[in-house]
Scaffold this motif. Structure first.
Motif, PDB file in Angstrom:
ATOM      1  N   GLY A 104      19.779  36.508   8.662  1.00  0.00           N
ATOM      2  CA  GLY A 104      20.229  37.091   7.410  1.00  0.00           C
ATOM      3  C   GLY A 104      20.187  36.113   6.251  1.00  0.00           C
ATOM      4  N   GLY A 105      19.281  35.149   6.319  1.00  0.00           N
ATOM      5  CA  GLY A 105      19.103  34.254   5.200  1.00  0.00           C
ATOM      6  C   GLY A 105      19.995  33.027   5.216  1.00  0.00           C
ATOM      7  N   THR A 106      20.739  32.836   6.295  1.00  0.00           N
ATOM      8  CA  THR A 106      21.555  31.620   6.368  1.00  0.00           C
ATOM      9  C   THR A 106      20.642  30.416   6.551  1.00  0.00           C
ATOM     10  N   PRO A 107      21.035  29.254   6.057  1.00  0.00           N
ATOM     11  CA  PRO A 107      20.138  28.101   6.101  1.00  0.00           C
ATOM     12  C   PRO A 107      19.791  27.688   7.530  1.00  0.00           C
ATOM     13  N   MET A 108      18.549  27.237   7.677  1.00  0.00           N
ATOM     14  CA  MET A 108      18.088  26.664   8.929  1.00  0.00           C
ATOM     15  C   MET A 108      18.562  25.219   9.037  1.00  0.00           C
ATOM     16  N   LEU A 109      18.658  24.768  10.244  1.00  0.00           N
ATOM     17  CA  LEU A 109      18.884  23.351  10.473  1.00  0.00           C
ATOM     18  C   LEU A 109      17.757  22.880  11.371  1.00  0.00           C
ATOM     19  N   ILE A 110      17.128  21.793  10.993  1.00  0.00           N
ATOM     20  CA  ILE A 110      16.007  21.282  11.771  1.00  0.00           C
ATOM     21  C   ILE A 110      16.511  20.200  12.716  1.00  0.00           C
ATOM     22  N   VAL A 111      16.169  20.346  13.979  1.00  0.00           N
ATOM     23  CA  VAL A 111      16.601  19.376  14.985  1.00  0.00           C
ATOM     24  C   VAL A 111      15.366  18.912  15.754  1.00  0.00           C
ATOM     25  N   CYS A 112      15.539  17.889  16.569  1.00  0.00           N
ATOM     26  CA  CYS A 112      14.381  17.409  17.317  1.00  0.00           C
ATOM     27  C   CYS A 112      14.017  18.412  18.406  1.00  0.00           C
ATOM     28  N   ALA A 113      12.790  18.307  18.898  1.00  0.00           N
ATOM     29  CA  ALA A 113      12.271  19.298  19.836  1.00  0.00           C
ATOM     30  C   ALA A 113      12.738  19.048  21.266  1.00  0.00           C
ATOM     31  N   GLU A 114      13.432  17.964  21.506  1.00  0.00           N
ATOM     32  CA  GLU A 114      13.889  17.661  22.858  1.00  0.00           C
ATOM     33  C   GLU A 114      15.168  18.459  23.117  1.00  0.00           C
ATOM     34  N   VAL A 115      15.034  19.521  23.919  1.00  0.00           N
ATOM     35  CA  VAL A 115      16.102  20.510  24.074  1.00  0.00           C
ATOM     36  C   VAL A 115      17.388  19.879  24.609  1.00  0.00           C
ATOM     37  N   ALA A 116      17.259  19.010  25.593  1.00  0.00           N
ATOM     38  CA  ALA A 116      18.453  18.418  26.212  1.00  0.00           C
ATOM     39  C   ALA A 116      19.228  17.574  25.205  1.00  0.00           C
ATOM     40  N   LEU A 117      18.484  16.890  24.341  1.00  0.00           N
ATOM     41  CA  LEU A 117      19.143  16.041  23.347  1.00  0.00           C
ATOM     42  C   LEU A 117      19.900  16.893  22.326  1.00  0.00           C
ATOM     43  N   VAL A 118      19.257  17.971  21.886  1.00  0.00           N
ATOM     44  CA  VAL A 118      19.910  18.871  20.935  1.00  0.00           C
ATOM     45  C   VAL A 118      21.171  19.473  21.553  1.00  0.00           C
ATOM     46  N   GLU A 119      21.061  19.858  22.822  1.00  0.00           N
ATOM     47  CA  GLU A 119      22.201  20.453  23.507  1.00  0.00           C
ATOM     48  C   GLU A 119      23.372  19.466  23.549  1.00  0.00           C
ATOM     49  N   ALA A 120      23.056  18.221  23.861  1.00  0.00           N
ATOM     50  CA  ALA A 120      24.102  17.195  23.924  1.00  0.00           C
ATOM     51  C   ALA A 120      24.741  16.990  22.550  1.00  0.00           C
ATOM     52  N   GLU A 121      23.906  16.985  21.510  1.00  0.00           N
ATOM     53  CA  GLU A 121      24.432  16.795  20.158  1.00  0.00           C
ATOM     54  C   GLU A 121      25.308  17.973  19.743  1.00  0.00           C
ATOM     55  N   LEU A 122      24.855  19.168  20.121  1.00  0.00           N
ATOM     56  CA  LEU A 122      25.584  20.376  19.732  1.00  0.00           C
ATOM     57  C   LEU A 122      26.935  20.440  20.442  1.00  0.00           C
ATOM     58  N   VAL A 123      26.906  20.242  21.750  1.00  0.00           N
ATOM     59  CA  VAL A 123      28.143  20.292  22.532  1.00  0.00           C
ATOM     60  C   VAL A 123      29.075  19.147  22.124  1.00  0.00           C
ATOM     61  N   GLY A 124      28.481  18.009  21.763  1.00  0.00           N
ATOM     62  CA  GLY A 124      29.285  16.849  21.385  1.00  0.00           C
ATOM     63  C   GLY A 124      29.782  16.890  19.953  1.00  0.00           C
ATOM     64  N   LEU A 174      18.823  26.701  14.993  1.00  0.00           N
ATOM     65  CA  LEU A 174      18.363  25.319  15.067  1.00  0.00           C
ATOM     66  C   LEU A 174      16.865  25.327  15.361  1.00  0.00           C
ATOM     67  N   LEU A 175      16.083  25.008  14.359  1.00  0.00           N
ATOM     68  CA  LEU A 175      14.628  25.048  14.489  1.00  0.00           C
ATOM     69  C   LEU A 175      14.133  23.652  14.856  1.00  0.00           C
ATOM     70  N   ALA A 176      13.268  23.576  15.874  1.00  0.00           N
ATOM     71  CA  ALA A 176      12.748  22.273  16.305  1.00  0.00           C
ATOM     72  C   ALA A 176      11.842  21.675  15.233  1.00  0.00           C
TER      73      ALA A 176
END
Ligand SMILES: [Zn+2]
Length: 203
Positions: A5-25, A73-75
């Motif tokens: 719905g037009g909310t801003p994107m956030l760009i994260v690295c493509a390494e899924v496990a790393l993003v998951e750790a950052e998100l959960v942390g 979260l777009l890679a």
């Protein structure tokens, strides 16, 4: 793609496990209010055409604990509304600035000629905004940077500013492919039609 719905994107690295750790942390911050983001399901599946083949994946969604907004979260191998990997798009832009025509580039990269032409036209149309944005990024990353000299036509100058910002990023934050830095810095918006967010975006 589904931008929630037009909310801003956030760009994260493509390494899924790393993003998951950052998100959960709680290490990712909200692009709207800088609050802490937490996990909030996934967006719908998308296919990204990478040099190594098609990559099917479901971008993570996150919800802000501050403003309660949700974000996809777009890679950083992607750009908004483009199915091809940013590094492929970047190689096309570099080749075109070096003088190669869009059909030759398309044949070499294995991408339809009309797709390549679309990237190049959009890059040229956005060149002035791109140049200004990445020049501001470069100065923010490296305050001791000297003045960046104009180097010719719009696309040439835009690519030059991207190169300078990329080098400043690597010196400050560590090695990363330059076109992934471009995705990260521009929040995926390098080739969007409405460049107002790039034109006003501070970094
Ligand atoms: Zn927020």
């Amino acid at each position: 793609m589904d931008a929630g719905g037009g909310t801003p994107m956030l760009i994260v690295c493509a390494e899924v496990a790393l993003v998951e750790a950052e998100l959960v942390g709680g290490l990712l911050s909200c692009p709207s209010c800088r609050g802490v983001l937490g996990p909030w399901g996934h967006a719908r599946e998308r296919v990204t055409r990478r040099g190594s083949g098609d990559w099917r994946w479901r971008p993570r969604r996150a919800r802000c604990r501050g403003c309660r907004g949700t974000h996809v979260l777009l890679a950083d191998v992607c750009l908004l509304r483009r199915q091809d990997e940013v590094e492929v798009i970047g190689r096309a832009v570099e080749a075109h600035v070096a003088g190669e025509g869009h059909r030759a580039i398309a044949a070499r990269l294995g991408v339809p000629a009309g797709t390549v032409r679309g990237w190049l036209r959009r890059f040229a149309a956005n060149a002035e905004v791109i140049r200004g944005f990445f020049t501001r990024c470069a100065v923010a990353l490296d305050p001791e940077l000297g003045p960046i000299m104009p180097a010719g036509s719009g696309a040439v100058e835009a690519l030059e500013a991207i190169g300078v910002a990329g080098r400043a990023w690597v010196l400050r934050l560590g090695s990363r492919p330059v076109w992934r830095i471009v995705s990260r810095l521009s929040a995926g918006g390098l080739l969007v039609r409405n460049t107002s967010s790039l034109a006003t975006r501070a970094w």
